[in-house]
Scaffold this motif. Structure first.
Motif, PDB file in Angstrom:
ATOM      1  N   LEU A   1       0.823  -1.205   0.000  1.00 49.37           N
ATOM      2  CA  LEU A   1       0.000   0.000   0.000  1.00 49.37           C
ATOM      3  C   LEU A   1       0.856   1.253   0.000  1.00 49.37           C
ATOM      4  CD1 LEU A   1      -2.854   1.108   0.082  1.00 49.37           C
ATOM      5  CD2 LEU A   1      -2.756   1.017   2.569  1.00 49.37           C
ATOM      6  N   GLU A   2       1.987   1.223   0.704  1.00 49.41           N
ATOM      7  CA  GLU A   2       2.875   2.387   0.731  1.00 49.41           C
ATOM      8  C   GLU A   2       3.444   2.669  -0.653  1.00 49.41           C
ATOM      9  OE1 GLU A   2       5.860   1.554   3.582  1.00 49.41           O
ATOM     10  OE2 GLU A   2       4.516   1.718   5.289  1.00 49.41           O
ATOM     11  N   CYS A   3       3.794   1.636  -1.383  1.00 51.54           N
ATOM     12  CA  CYS A   3       4.327   1.823  -2.739  1.00 51.54           C
ATOM     13  C   CYS A   3       3.263   2.402  -3.668  1.00 51.54           C
ATOM     14  CB  CYS A   3       4.826   0.495  -3.298  1.00 51.54           C
ATOM     15  SG  CYS A   3       6.266  -0.153  -2.445  1.00 51.54           S
ATOM     16  N   ILE A   4       2.035   1.926  -3.538  1.00 45.02           N
ATOM     17  CA  ILE A   4       0.952   2.447  -4.368  1.00 45.02           C
ATOM     18  C   ILE A   4       0.704   3.912  -4.051  1.00 45.02           C
ATOM     19  CG2 ILE A   4      -1.530   2.302  -4.803  1.00 45.02           C
ATOM     20  CD1 ILE A   4      -1.311  -0.711  -4.485  1.00 45.02           C
ATOM     21  N   LEU A   5       0.681   4.268  -2.787  1.00 41.09           N
ATOM     22  CA  LEU A   5       0.445   5.665  -2.412  1.00 41.09           C
ATOM     23  C   LEU A   5       1.591   6.563  -2.859  1.00 41.09           C
ATOM     24  CD1 LEU A   5      -1.101   5.230   1.149  1.00 41.09           C
ATOM     25  CD2 LEU A   5      -2.263   5.885  -0.953  1.00 41.09           C
ATOM     26  N   ARG A   6       2.803   6.072  -2.801  1.00 36.58           N
ATOM     27  CA  ARG A   6       3.946   6.865  -3.253  1.00 36.58           C
ATOM     28  C   ARG A   6       3.862   7.125  -4.756  1.00 36.58           C
ATOM     29  NH1 ARG A   6       8.668   4.044  -1.218  1.00 36.58           N
ATOM     30  NH2 ARG A   6       7.942   4.870   0.756  1.00 36.58           N
ATOM     31  N   GLU A   7       3.497   6.105  -5.532  1.00 39.89           N
ATOM     32  CA  GLU A   7       3.340   6.279  -6.970  1.00 39.89           C
ATOM     33  C   GLU A   7       2.157   7.201  -7.287  1.00 39.89           C
ATOM     34  OE1 GLU A   7       5.405   5.257  -9.309  1.00 39.89           O
ATOM     35  OE2 GLU A   7       6.679   4.355  -7.794  1.00 39.89           O
ATOM     36  N   LYS A   8       1.079   7.085  -6.509  1.00 40.99           N
ATOM     37  CA  LYS A   8      -0.083   7.955  -6.710  1.00 40.99           C
ATOM     38  C   LYS A   8       0.299   9.408  -6.479  1.00 40.99           C
ATOM     39  CE  LYS A   8      -2.858   8.785  -3.467  1.00 40.99           C
ATOM     40  NZ  LYS A   8      -3.270  10.032  -2.951  1.00 40.99           N
ATOM     41  N   ASN A   9       1.060   9.680  -5.428  1.00 41.55           N
ATOM     42  CA  ASN A   9       1.493  11.051  -5.150  1.00 41.55           C
ATOM     43  C   ASN A   9       2.412  11.573  -6.253  1.00 41.55           C
ATOM     44  OD1 ASN A   9       0.030  11.203  -2.801  1.00 41.55           O
ATOM     45  ND2 ASN A   9       1.720  10.527  -1.499  1.00 41.55           N
ATOM     46  N   LEU A  10       3.241  10.720  -6.797  1.00 40.34           N
ATOM     47  CA  LEU A  10       4.122  11.127  -7.894  1.00 40.34           C
ATOM     48  C   LEU A  10       3.310  11.500  -9.131  1.00 40.34           C
ATOM     49  CD1 LEU A  10       7.132  11.202  -8.927  1.00 40.34           C
ATOM     50  CD2 LEU A  10       6.678   8.921  -9.807  1.00 40.34           C
ATOM     51  N   VAL A  11       2.315  10.686  -9.465  1.00 36.81           N
ATOM     52  CA  VAL A  11       1.495  10.952 -10.647  1.00 36.81           C
ATOM     53  C   VAL A  11       0.640  12.191 -10.441  1.00 36.81           C
ATOM     54  CG1 VAL A  11      -0.427  10.049 -12.015  1.00 36.81           C
ATOM     55  CG2 VAL A  11       1.473   8.567 -11.423  1.00 36.81           C
ATOM     56  N   LEU A  12       0.024  12.334  -9.272  1.00 35.42           N
ATOM     57  CA  LEU A  12      -0.814  13.498  -9.021  1.00 35.42           C
ATOM     58  C   LEU A  12       0.015  14.783  -8.957  1.00 35.42           C
ATOM     59  CD1 LEU A  12      -3.427  12.125  -6.475  1.00 35.42           C
ATOM     60  CD2 LEU A  12      -3.718  12.591  -8.903  1.00 35.42           C
ATOM     61  N   GLY A  13       1.243  14.692  -8.479  1.00 39.51           N
ATOM     62  CA  GLY A  13       2.117  15.860  -8.478  1.00 39.51           C
ATOM     63  C   GLY A  13       2.456  16.304  -9.893  1.00 39.51           C
ATOM     64  N   ALA A  14       2.732  15.336 -10.773  1.00 40.83           N
ATOM     65  CA  ALA A  14       3.015  15.672 -12.174  1.00 40.83           C
ATOM     66  C   ALA A  14       1.780  16.249 -12.848  1.00 40.83           C
ATOM     67  CB  ALA A  14       3.500  14.433 -12.920  1.00 40.83           C
ATOM     68  N   LEU A  15       0.604  15.711 -12.524  1.00 38.73           N
ATOM     69  CA  LEU A  15      -0.635  16.232 -13.090  1.00 38.73           C
ATOM     70  C   LEU A  15      -0.901  17.653 -12.609  1.00 38.73           C
ATOM     71  CD1 LEU A  15      -3.127  15.565 -14.795  1.00 38.73           C
ATOM     72  CD2 LEU A  15      -4.222  14.744 -12.714  1.00 38.73           C
ATOM     73  N   ASP A  16      -0.633  17.917 -11.338  1.00 37.66           N
ATOM     74  CA  ASP A  16      -0.818  19.257 -10.787  1.00 37.66           C
ATOM     75  C   ASP A  16       0.111  20.261 -11.472  1.00 37.66           C
ATOM     76  OD1 ASP A  16      -2.037  21.076  -8.987  1.00 37.66           O
ATOM     77  OD2 ASP A  16      -0.245  20.977  -7.715  1.00 37.66           O
ATOM     78  N   LYS A  17       1.352  19.855 -11.729  1.00 37.95           N
ATOM     79  CA  LYS A  17       2.290  20.744 -12.430  1.00 37.95           C
ATOM     80  C   LYS A  17       1.806  21.048 -13.840  1.00 37.95           C
ATOM     81  CE  LYS A  17       6.463  19.249 -10.030  1.00 37.95           C
ATOM     82  NZ  LYS A  17       7.732  18.520 -10.156  1.00 37.95           N
ATOM     83  N   SER A  18       1.261  20.030 -14.527  1.00 38.73           N
ATOM     84  CA  SER A  18       0.791  20.267 -15.893  1.00 38.73           C
ATOM     85  C   SER A  18      -0.432  21.176 -15.900  1.00 38.73           C
ATOM     86  CB  SER A  18       0.487  18.946 -16.594  1.00 38.73           C
ATOM     87  OG  SER A  18      -0.630  18.319 -16.017  1.00 38.73           O
TER      88      SER A  18
END
Length: 85
Positions: free
Chosen positions: A48-65
């Motif tokens: 679950l920690e790995c999934i949440l870390r990847e989710k935060n990475l993707v959402l951060g990139a989406l927020d930047k775009s």
């Protein structure tokens, strides 16, 4: 006429067989493409920690775009009180 058909069939069969042999040899020499690495994460994290870390990475990139698109004013104008109407 029968010899012509036999010769044509034999010629097509031979060319096809040579093509398949060459294809099989080339197919075995292909390299396996490397797996893409999204983020450097230690392997000792829980699932679950790995999934949440990847989710935060993707959402951060989406927020930047979204911020980049907003800064270039590329959003459509959906405001009802728009002076451009």
């Amino acid at each position: 006429m029968d010899k012509l058909f036999r010769t044509a069939f034999l010629l097509i069969y031979t060319v096809g067989l040579i093509f398949l042999i060459v294809l099989q040899e080339r197919w075995g020499k292909k390299d396996i493409p490397p797996r893409p690495v999204i983020a450097e994460t230690p392997r000792n994290c829980q699932y679950l920690e790995c999934i949440l870390r990847e989710k935060n990475l993707v959402l951060g990139a989406l927020d930047k775009s979204w911020k980049l698109i907003g800064s270039k004013r590329m959003f459509p104008d959906w405001d009802d009180n728009s002076p451009k109407k």
